[in-house]
Design a protein around this motif. Structure first.
Motif, PDB file in Angstrom:
ATOM      1  N   HIS A 175       0.843  -1.193   0.000  1.00 30.85           N
ATOM      2  CA  HIS A 175       0.000   0.000   0.000  1.00 30.85           C
ATOM      3  C   HIS A 175       0.880   1.246   0.000  1.00 30.85           C
ATOM      4  N   CYS A 176       0.414   2.268  -0.710  1.00 26.86           N
ATOM      5  CA  CYS A 176       1.239   3.447  -0.971  1.00 26.86           C
ATOM      6  C   CYS A 176       0.427   4.727  -0.829  1.00 26.86           C
ATOM      7  N   ALA A 177       1.150   5.826  -0.734  1.00 28.34           N
ATOM      8  CA  ALA A 177       0.619   7.158  -0.977  1.00 28.34           C
ATOM      9  C   ALA A 177       1.296   7.683  -2.234  1.00 28.34           C
ATOM     10  N   ALA A 178       0.611   8.541  -2.974  1.00 25.20           N
ATOM     11  CA  ALA A 178       1.200   9.076  -4.199  1.00 25.20           C
ATOM     12  C   ALA A 178       0.701  10.492  -4.431  1.00 25.20           C
ATOM     13  N   ARG A 179       1.582  11.287  -5.019  1.00 24.12           N
ATOM     14  CA  ARG A 179       1.189  12.637  -5.383  1.00 24.12           C
ATOM     15  C   ARG A 179       1.943  13.058  -6.631  1.00 24.12           C
ATOM     16  N   PHE A 194      -4.034   7.744  -2.504  1.00 23.65           N
ATOM     17  CA  PHE A 194      -3.498   6.490  -1.987  1.00 23.65           C
ATOM     18  C   PHE A 194      -3.729   5.384  -3.020  1.00 23.65           C
ATOM     19  N   GLY A 195      -2.926   4.352  -2.916  1.00 22.17           N
ATOM     20  CA  GLY A 195      -3.062   3.268  -3.868  1.00 22.17           C
ATOM     21  C   GLY A 195      -2.316   2.038  -3.420  1.00 22.17           C
ATOM     22  N   LEU A 196      -2.087   1.162  -4.379  1.00 19.46           N
ATOM     23  CA  LEU A 196      -1.365  -0.083  -4.132  1.00 19.46           C
ATOM     24  C   LEU A 196      -0.477  -0.341  -5.345  1.00 19.46           C
ATOM     25  N   ARG A 197       0.677  -0.914  -5.088  1.00 18.67           N
ATOM     26  CA  ARG A 197       1.559  -1.301  -6.189  1.00 18.67           C
ATOM     27  C   ARG A 197       1.887  -2.774  -6.051  1.00 18.67           C
ATOM     28  N   ARG A 213     -10.874 -12.361  -8.650  1.00 20.30           N
ATOM     29  CA  ARG A 213     -11.425 -11.080  -8.221  1.00 20.30           C
ATOM     30  C   ARG A 213     -10.358 -10.431  -7.333  1.00 20.30           C
ATOM     31  N   TRP A 214      -9.854  -9.274  -7.760  1.00 17.47           N
ATOM     32  CA  TRP A 214      -8.762  -8.599  -7.044  1.00 17.47           C
ATOM     33  C   TRP A 214      -9.231  -7.192  -6.721  1.00 17.47           C
ATOM     34  N   CYS A 215      -9.299  -6.879  -5.423  1.00 16.38           N
ATOM     35  CA  CYS A 215      -9.887  -5.614  -4.984  1.00 16.38           C
ATOM     36  C   CYS A 215      -8.946  -4.893  -4.014  1.00 16.38           C
ATOM     37  N   PRO A 216      -8.022  -4.069  -4.528  1.00 20.62           N
ATOM     38  CA  PRO A 216      -7.194  -3.244  -3.652  1.00 20.62           C
ATOM     39  C   PRO A 216      -7.923  -1.947  -3.311  1.00 20.62           C
ATOM     40  N   MET A 217      -7.783  -1.508  -2.058  1.00 16.69           N
ATOM     41  CA  MET A 217      -8.513  -0.313  -1.622  1.00 16.69           C
ATOM     42  C   MET A 217      -7.771   0.368  -0.490  1.00 16.69           C
ATOM     43  N   ASN A 218      -8.014   1.681  -0.339  1.00 12.43           N
ATOM     44  CA  ASN A 218      -7.428   2.473   0.740  1.00 12.43           C
ATOM     45  C   ASN A 218      -8.501   3.350   1.360  1.00 12.43           C
ATOM     46  N   PHE A 219      -8.471   3.419   2.688  1.00 16.21           N
ATOM     47  CA  PHE A 219      -9.379   4.296   3.424  1.00 16.21           C
ATOM     48  C   PHE A 219      -8.604   5.427   4.117  1.00 16.21           C
ATOM     49  N   GLY A 220      -7.431   5.714   3.651  1.00 21.97           N
ATOM     50  CA  GLY A 220      -6.557   6.721   4.234  1.00 21.97           C
ATOM     51  C   GLY A 220      -5.131   6.210   4.243  1.00 21.97           C
ATOM     52  N   ARG A 221      -4.278   6.932   4.905  1.00 25.84           N
ATOM     53  CA  ARG A 221      -2.859   6.600   4.901  1.00 25.84           C
ATOM     54  C   ARG A 221      -2.539   5.347   5.714  1.00 25.84           C
ATOM     55  N   ASP A 222      -3.375   5.038   6.699  1.00 30.89           N
ATOM     56  CA  ASP A 222      -3.022   3.969   7.631  1.00 30.89           C
ATOM     57  C   ASP A 222      -4.045   2.835   7.686  1.00 30.89           C
ATOM     58  N   PHE A 223      -4.939   2.748   6.679  1.00 33.50           N
ATOM     59  CA  PHE A 223      -5.917   1.665   6.670  1.00 33.50           C
ATOM     60  C   PHE A 223      -6.246   1.319   5.216  1.00 33.50           C
ATOM     61  N   GLY A 224      -5.987   0.072   4.860  1.00 36.27           N
ATOM     62  CA  GLY A 224      -6.292  -0.381   3.512  1.00 36.27           C
ATOM     63  C   GLY A 224      -6.457  -1.887   3.487  1.00 36.27           C
ATOM     64  N   MET A 225      -6.905  -2.396   2.361  1.00 36.25           N
ATOM     65  CA  MET A 225      -7.094  -3.835   2.194  1.00 36.25           C
ATOM     66  C   MET A 225      -6.722  -4.239   0.775  1.00 36.25           C
ATOM     67  N   MET A 226      -6.474  -5.517   0.611  1.00 38.62           N
ATOM     68  CA  MET A 226      -6.431  -6.148  -0.701  1.00 38.62           C
ATOM     69  C   MET A 226      -7.174  -7.470  -0.565  1.00 38.62           C
TER      70      MET A 226
END
Length: 346
Positions: A175-179, A194-197, A213-226
């Motif tokens: 999981h990443c942050a990007a700008r 935010f994203g995933l690599r 079925r592949w579902c990467p997700m982010n709910f902020g900088r410190d919480f995400g799932m794949m």
């Protein structure tokens, strides 16, 4: 780090961020993938470069989801002569600091689709829609530990694989942050999200997996799932993935996904129930905001035509009171015109 089966271990080193020796397998593929979604502007995209040095070309993709529902898309197979860098067709990935800082850039053209579903017929889509100059300049920061690596024997020795039945011999995610900034024609979008690599390497045929079925997700900088559900070839599925929370990955033990579909068999929404090895339970819902259907076709040595469909949906996720963004990527082999994962009830 993902768990390995008994008698094996998972290995991941900083040098794995860079290209590997491709060996002799004709279908060797070294792939790096990144996505990012800006939760304020509801804009995002994904980028992939896959070197196939033993076939002398790379696969390059840029897919940008614009705020009004349009999708800007590029796919190419530029020629390459080696596997020393991830840089082809205007798309480039630079590793500035392994596992911590990377840069993704692109300069070229992109097809702008007001109706992204038209990509189901690529020739018509390219004929009926404009191509415009496009640039991407994004800095990625790893915010999580690494998940995955290369599965090897307990003594560190390599595992023998059949190149014709392989999707990848090694794979990791983060999981990443990007700008940064993307431009599409005269439009300019500043991205902060935010994203995933992920990265994989080894022999690959897109038809080696029945469906997933592949579902990467982010709910902020410190919480995400794949979330990952993969057809096992026997009518069932392997469930997995991870939850990123409190600075660590909690591996998923069980993941059940139910999907809603439109008349084309494309996902429009999903509901997931997740339990983790640490005993936590989550319920996640997803609403697809914009979707583009892609395909890969291959003729086998005996003349059979194989077709893989991959639907890429920018998706708004909800978990409790939290709202996040990510992707729902559904891969299916198309058999008699029907996506086989949907036919199997997934």
């Amino acid at each position: 780090m993902a768990k390995a089966a008994e008698g094996f271990k998972t290995r991941l080193e900083p040098h794995d961020e860079f290209p590997h020796d491709p060996g002799d397998a004709k279908n060797y593929n070294e792939s790096m993938y990144f996505n990012v979604f800006d939760p304020v502007k509801k804009t995002g995209g994904w980028f992939r470069i896959g070197n196939r040095p033993n076939e002398n070309y790379a696969e390059t993709s840029v897919c940008l989801y614009l705020p009004d529902g349009r999708v800007a898309f590029m796919f190419g197979r530029p020629a390459i002569e080696h596997n020393r860098e991830m840089n082809a067709g205007g798309l480039k990935v630079e590793v500035l600091e392994p596992f911590k800082r990377l840069r993704v850039s692109y300069s070229g053209k992109a097809l702008v689709l007001e109706r992204p579903h038209e990509m189901a017929d690529p020739k018509k889509a390219y004929r009926d829609n404009p191509s415009v100059p496009c640039t991407v300049d994004l800095d990625y920061e790893g915010v999580s530990p690494m998940y995955g690596g290369e599965t090897v024997k307990a003594d560190g020795g390599p595992i023998e694989i059949d190149p014709e039945k392989s999707f990848a011999k090694a794979h990791y995610e983060q999981h990443c942050a990007a700008r940064g900034v993307i431009t599409v024609g005269d439009e300019r979008f500043e991205i902060s999200g935010f994203g995933l690599r992920d990265k994989s390497w080894g022999p690959r045929h897109w038809q080696a997996i029945e469906w997933y079925r592949w579902c990467p997700m982010n709910f902020g900088r410190d919480f995400g799932m794949m979330l990952s559900v993969i057809g096992d070839g026997k009518g069932g599925a392997r469930e997995g993935g991870m939850v990123f929370r409190d600075g660590v990955y909690d591996l998923i033990k069980q993941c059940r996904i139910e999907s809603d579909w439109d008349e084309h068999g494309y996902q429009t929404a999903l509901r997931a129930k997740v339990t983790t090895e640490a005993g936590h339970a989550y319920e996640v819902t997803g609403k697809v905001l914009s979707l583009i259907p892609l395909r890969n076709r291959r003729t086998t040595p005996d003349g059979r035509e194989l077709q893989t469909r991959i639907t890429e949906g920018m998706t708004e996720y909800r978990c409790g009171d939290l709202v996040g963004y990510g992707l729902s990527e559904y891969l299916d082999q198309i058999v008699d015109g029907v996506p086989n994962g949907k036919a199997a009830g997934f």
